[in-house]
Design an enzyme around this catalytic site. Structure first.
Site, PDB file in Angstrom:
ATOM      1  N   LYS A  83      31.155  28.834  35.078  1.00 25.72           N
ATOM      2  CA  LYS A  83      30.931  29.395  36.249  1.00 25.72           C
ATOM      3  C   LYS A  83      29.597  29.705  36.431  1.00 25.72           C
ATOM      4  CE  LYS A  83      33.657  33.639  37.189  1.00 25.72           C
ATOM      5  NZ  LYS A  83      34.178  35.065  36.607  1.00 25.72           N
TER       6      LYS A  83
HETATM    7  O1  G3P Z   1      36.329  37.849  38.629  1.00 24.94           O
HETATM    8  C1  G3P Z   1      35.254  38.759  38.812  1.00 24.94           C
HETATM    9  C2  G3P Z   1      35.620  40.221  38.174  1.00 24.94           C
HETATM   10  O2  G3P Z   1      35.778  40.059  36.916  1.00 24.94           O
HETATM   11  C3  G3P Z   1      34.804  41.265  38.875  1.00 24.94           C
HETATM   12  O3  G3P Z   1      35.622  42.317  38.934  1.00 24.94           O
HETATM   13  O4  G3P Z   1      36.162  44.751  39.068  1.00 24.94           O
HETATM   14  O5  G3P Z   1      33.683  43.774  38.079  1.00 24.94           O
HETATM   15  O6  G3P Z   1      34.197  43.896  40.588  1.00 24.94           O
HETATM   16  P1  G3P Z   1      34.916  43.737  39.130  1.00 24.94           P
END
Ligand code: G3P
Length: 214
Positions: A83
């Site tokens: 990533k």
């Molecule tokens: O896959 C990306 C994710 O982990 C981010 O999620 O909820 O931190 O915006 P969030």
């Protein structure tokens, strides 16, 4: 649409690994920190549990550093996907890794332009963060829908992973866009199976079965 789990918690992955619904896993430094373990401990375990793509993120911000980290991560298992953040140095790294046959997932994507650049650099996957766009008053699902349209229009092979999913509604909506993959947090994945009418219907079927035997 394939289902990935968005977690670095090995116990959570074990809960779903034998249900046959989870195709891959995505992690990031925040999720690794939340697991209370290190990336070096967690990623090999996840790769053994899930044979599909498992994303592990670099923490370097320069191309050379990212490529070095990526090579190390790719050695962990065949199904590791590296990533890379959607920044200039990141896209340079993606190009180099693509030429070396190392799969990448360009992360922190918030616009159609970023998505096109990532795809043109040779990203295997690109991850638009829909919840974070909603957080700032934009429409995350619409970005995914636009990306699907553009990638099909120009025949781009990069797969779209709808990320930063916060609800069952998000999952249902990205499914309708034609996104290749949704990476789903465990809480939302557990909620996906549930419907009140299923529970009520099953209770009634069992009650009627018991009554019919009297
Ligand atoms: O896959 C990306 C994710 O982990 C981010 O999620 O909820 O931190 O915006 P969030």
């Amino acid at each position: 649409m394939k289902i990935f789990m968005d977690t670095a918690n090995v116990d959570e992955i074990k809960e779903f690994a034998d249900q046959g619904i989870v195709y891959g896993v995505t992690t990031n430094p925040t999720l690794i920190a939340r697991s209370g373990r290190t990336q070096a401990e967690v990623i090999p375990e996840i790769c053994k549990l899930i044979p599909g793509p498992v994303s592990a993120e670099v923490i370097s911000t320069d191309c050379q550093g990212m490529v070095k980290e990526a090579k190390k991560l790719a050695k962990i298992a065949d199904n590791v996907v590296v990533k890379i953040p959607c920044i200039t140095e990141g896209l340079k790294a993606v190009k180099i890794l693509h030429e070396k046959g190392i799969h990448t997932n360009v992360t922190l994507v918030f616009s159609l332009g970023q998505a096109l650049l990532a795809a043109r650099a040779g990203a295997t996957y690109v991850s638009p963060f829909i919840g974070r766009l909603d957080d700032i008053g934009e429409d995350g699902v619409q970005l995914v829908a636009d990306m699907v349209k553009v990638f099909r229009l120009y025949d781009l092979p990069t797969q779209i992973i709808a990320a930063s999913i916060r609800s069952v509604d998000h999952v249902n909506k990205v499914m309708l866009t034609g996104a290749d993959i949704a990476t789903i947090p465990t809480k939302v994945l557990r909620e996906l199976i549930h419907h009140d009418l299923t529970d009520k219907g099953l209770a009634k079927f069992l009650e009627d079965y018991r009554n019919s035997k009297k």
